[in-house]
Motif scaffolding. Structure first.
Motif, PDB file in Angstrom:
ATOM      1  N   ASN A 330       0.727  -1.062  -0.142  1.00 28.38           N
ATOM      2  CA  ASN A 330      -0.006  -0.045   0.008  1.00 28.38           C
ATOM      3  C   ASN A 330       0.880   1.269  -0.045  1.00 28.38           C
ATOM      4  O   ASN A 330       0.446   2.225  -0.686  1.00 28.38           O
ATOM      5  CB  ASN A 330      -0.922   0.086   1.338  1.00 28.38           C
ATOM      6  CG  ASN A 330      -1.982  -1.315   1.214  1.00 28.38           C
ATOM      7  OD1 ASN A 330      -2.491  -1.447  -0.196  1.00 28.38           O
ATOM      8  ND2 ASN A 330      -2.506  -1.474   2.248  1.00 28.38           N
ATOM      9  N   GLU A 331       2.159   1.362   0.520  1.00 29.37           N
ATOM     10  CA  GLU A 331       2.962   2.231   0.677  1.00 29.37           C
ATOM     11  C   GLU A 331       3.603   2.658  -0.720  1.00 29.37           C
ATOM     12  O   GLU A 331       3.686   3.633  -1.128  1.00 29.37           O
ATOM     13  CB  GLU A 331       3.967   2.081   1.534  1.00 29.37           C
ATOM     14  CG  GLU A 331       3.506   2.059   3.151  1.00 29.37           C
ATOM     15  CD  GLU A 331       4.621   1.854   4.214  1.00 29.37           C
ATOM     16  OE1 GLU A 331       5.835   1.558   3.635  1.00 29.37           O
ATOM     17  OE2 GLU A 331       4.552   1.823   5.471  1.00 29.37           O
ATOM     18  N   SER A 334       0.951   4.027  -3.017  1.00 31.37           N
ATOM     19  CA  SER A 334       0.806   5.391  -2.919  1.00 31.37           C
ATOM     20  C   SER A 334       1.963   6.336  -3.419  1.00 31.37           C
ATOM     21  O   SER A 334       1.707   7.401  -4.055  1.00 31.37           O
ATOM     22  CB  SER A 334       0.778   5.861  -1.261  1.00 31.37           C
ATOM     23  OG  SER A 334      -0.365   5.208  -0.783  1.00 31.37           O
ATOM     24  N   GLU A 335       3.254   5.744  -3.211  1.00 27.32           N
ATOM     25  CA  GLU A 335       4.386   6.312  -3.956  1.00 27.32           C
ATOM     26  C   GLU A 335       4.339   6.437  -5.428  1.00 27.32           C
ATOM     27  O   GLU A 335       4.724   7.435  -6.012  1.00 27.32           O
ATOM     28  CB  GLU A 335       5.682   5.581  -3.308  1.00 27.32           C
ATOM     29  CG  GLU A 335       5.968   5.637  -1.844  1.00 27.32           C
ATOM     30  CD  GLU A 335       6.816   5.041  -1.404  1.00 27.32           C
ATOM     31  OE1 GLU A 335       7.546   4.179  -2.301  1.00 27.32           O
ATOM     32  OE2 GLU A 335       7.419   5.016  -0.339  1.00 27.32           O
ATOM     33  N   GLN A 337       1.754   6.461  -7.289  1.00 25.45           N
ATOM     34  CA  GLN A 337       0.569   7.262  -7.647  1.00 25.45           C
ATOM     35  C   GLN A 337       1.458   8.604  -7.916  1.00 25.45           C
ATOM     36  O   GLN A 337       0.953   9.626  -8.572  1.00 25.45           O
ATOM     37  CB  GLN A 337      -0.482   7.262  -6.577  1.00 25.45           C
ATOM     38  CG  GLN A 337      -1.410   5.994  -7.012  1.00 25.45           C
ATOM     39  CD  GLN A 337      -2.620   5.776  -5.880  1.00 25.45           C
ATOM     40  OE1 GLN A 337      -2.414   6.626  -4.624  1.00 25.45           O
ATOM     41  NE2 GLN A 337      -3.394   5.000  -6.369  1.00 25.45           N
ATOM     42  N   GLN A 338       2.369   9.064  -7.080  1.00 27.29           N
ATOM     43  CA  GLN A 338       2.814  10.408  -7.052  1.00 27.29           C
ATOM     44  C   GLN A 338       4.042  10.529  -8.271  1.00 27.29           C
ATOM     45  O   GLN A 338       4.503  11.712  -8.521  1.00 27.29           O
ATOM     46  CB  GLN A 338       3.700  10.623  -5.797  1.00 27.29           C
ATOM     47  CG  GLN A 338       2.710  10.443  -4.498  1.00 27.29           C
ATOM     48  CD  GLN A 338       1.521  11.499  -4.401  1.00 27.29           C
ATOM     49  OE1 GLN A 338       1.747  12.513  -5.018  1.00 27.29           O
ATOM     50  NE2 GLN A 338       0.337  10.742  -4.080  1.00 27.29           N
TER      51      GLN A 338
END
Length: 515
Positions: A330-331, A334-335, A337-338
């Motif tokens: 999940n981390e 998130s990364e 997606q950036q």
């Protein structure tokens, strides 16, 4: 009051009607993002009132349904509900139903509304043990004895009978209050404590008599169940034909001379001794069978206990692996997606795919380890049970050999008595008057000896048949047990593997959406 009927065009249940009824409820399922992909197996309630439906059908996919409203239709028969095993609420009021049926599988049902139908008998709801509310007013129920059928439903909280002929009887309210002391509502009105107390006093004698009769019926049912359980135990132990003199009597059942020989001097005592010896051996084998059955049951129980322990260990390890992975995954998502650089994104996605592949390998390896471990304990079970069956079979064979020895000994003694009787008949030196059947049998030595030999062969064949059946059933049971366990474990392993693959596909699709 006579029912007034109007001509109404029936509308049969079909896919379009069901889909429309489901779509109306979509707002109550906020977790469903795409209504077109909804599964009927996820639907909990279904309202099909005022549809002019003449027949219940096409509901087999609604397996999670807890409430179904079919009131105000044209239904004549209760059917098509077998798969709705999670129903707790069923409304069939204002229809044309004449018979209560088709509800056997609805064991979770708590509320059943059958008001305004054409039902004359309350029946066929024995399996609805959780029933708390029964509305069956405005039907054709006449007999109070039929209403008393409901006393078996200890959870019954509310009952409606108004509008039936039975509700017009004098003292109706007090009778129901007396016979249903736990009932709280009758015909939508509270049964107050005063009414219940007055009813209990007034019908005390009848209640005591009824309770005594019900207790007698219950005891008879329990005894019947006990006997059924006992028969099943004996069958599972392969010794159901070894109780008392059952085997002895089966040997002589088709013996044409069995009824004649006891009247021959000296024969009755011989038969009695033989029966007693056979019964003693049967009792010995019977008890061994029960003891060995208990040992096998303990062994199988121990296997399943060990199996459950292995599965729990697997589940804990798998959960730990997944928890660790998902937290990091999940981390990473998130990364990702950036990230705006396509090349960097591609490299990182490849790295994530490597992590997913590693997760897949870890879970599949764990599943394989579990499967291999279970295979080992299955082999151990097979070996232990096989050893038990071999011991039981060999012990049984020894005892059946003794059965045959007893039969041979009996046969030799019978022949001796027969020869003596033949000599006495020939010399007209018989101490007791022989029956005509005996005189006819002992007319010649050949006739007597042929009859005794035939009986002896039949007796031995009965013993052999019993032995063969016991051995065959014991071995078949062992093979079937191991095969069933192996097949079930193979299927479980396939499902575990399939779940892993599906989850991996989901993770990979998640990454593809980022590209």
């Amino acid at each position: 009051m006579q029912e007034v009927e109007f001509e109404v065009e029936p509308v049969f249940m079909d896919e379009e009607m069901l889909h429309e009824a489901v779509m109306v409820q979509i707002p109550t399922y906020p977790h469903i993002e795409n209504p077109e992909e909804i599964k009927y197996s996820d639907i909990l309630t279904l309202q099909l009132e005022y549809k002019n439906i003449p027949k219940i059908q096409f509901l087999w996919e609604f397996t999670s349904l807890t409430r179904l409203d079919l009131n105000n239709n044209l239904i004549e028969k209760i059917e098509g509900l077998d798969r709705l095993v999670n129903l707790t609420w069923l409304t069939l009021s204002f229809n044309k139903i004449e018979k209560i049926e088709g509800l056997e599988s609805l064991r979770k049902l708590e509320l059943l509304n059958l008001t305004h139908n054409r039902i004359a008998v309350i029946e066929n709801i024995d399996t609805l043990e959780k029933l708390t509310h029964l509305y069956i007013g405005s039907n054709r129920i006449e007999q109070l004895d039929n209403v008393l059928y409901l006393r078996k439903f200890e959870a019954l909280f509310a009952l409606t009978l108004s509008g039936n002929p039975v509700s017009e009887e004098d003292e109706y309210k007090y009778l129901i209050a007396a016979y249903f002391p736990k009932l709280m509502y009758l015909d939508y009105k509270l049964l107050d404590a005063k009414t219940k107390n007055e009813a209990a006093v007034k019908y005390h004698h009848f209640l005591e008599k009824m309770k005594a009769e019900e207790l007698q019926i219950q005891q008879a049912k329990e005894e019947e169940q006990r006997q059924m359980d006992e028969v099943k135990l004996h069958k599972d132990a392969f010794v159901e034909f070894l109780t008392g003199s059952h085997m002895f009597k089966s040997m002589f059942k088709d013996d044409p001379e069995a009824d004649i020989l006891p009247s021959v001097p000296g024969m009755a005592d011989l038969l009695q001794t033989y029966e007693q010896q056979m019964a003693e051996l049967c009792t010995q084998l019977f008890q061994i069978g029960l003891d060995e059955h208990k040992r096998r049951e303990e062994e199988v129980s121990s296997f399943f206990s060990g199996h459950a322990k292995s599965v729990r260990y697997y589940q804990q390890k798998a959960s730990q692996i997944l928890a660790s992975f998902e937290e990091q995954h999940n981390e990473r998502i998130s990364e990702l997606q950036q990230l705006s650089d396509p090349e960097v994104l591609r490299v990182e996605i490849n790295h994530c795919n490597d992590e997913i592949n590693q997760l897949s390998s870890s879970l599949l390896e764990l599943a394989l380890h579990l499967y291999s471990g279970v295979e080992d304990i299955i082999q151990k079970l097979d070996a232990n049970v096989s050893e038990m069956i071999v011991y039981f079979v060999e012990t049984a064979q020894d005892i059946f050999a003794q059965f045959r020895d007893l039969e041979d000994n009996y046969y030799e003694n019978v022949k001796k008595i027969a020869v003596t009787t033949l000599e006495n008949v020939a010399k007209n030196d018989v101490e007791v008057e022989l029956s005509n059947d005996v005189k006819l049998l002992f007319k010649s030595k050949e006739t007597v000896m042929d009859a005794l030999a035939t009986g002896h062969d039949n007796h031995l064949q009965t013993i052999i048949d019993q032995e063969t059946q016991l051995i065959m059933r014991a071995n078949v049971w062992k093979v079937a047990l191991i095969k069933r366990i192996e097949d079930n474990e193979l299927e479980r392993n396939r499902k575990r593997t399939s779940i892993v693959h599906r989850y991996m596909n989901y993770l990979r699709e998640q990454l593809e959406e980022l590209q």
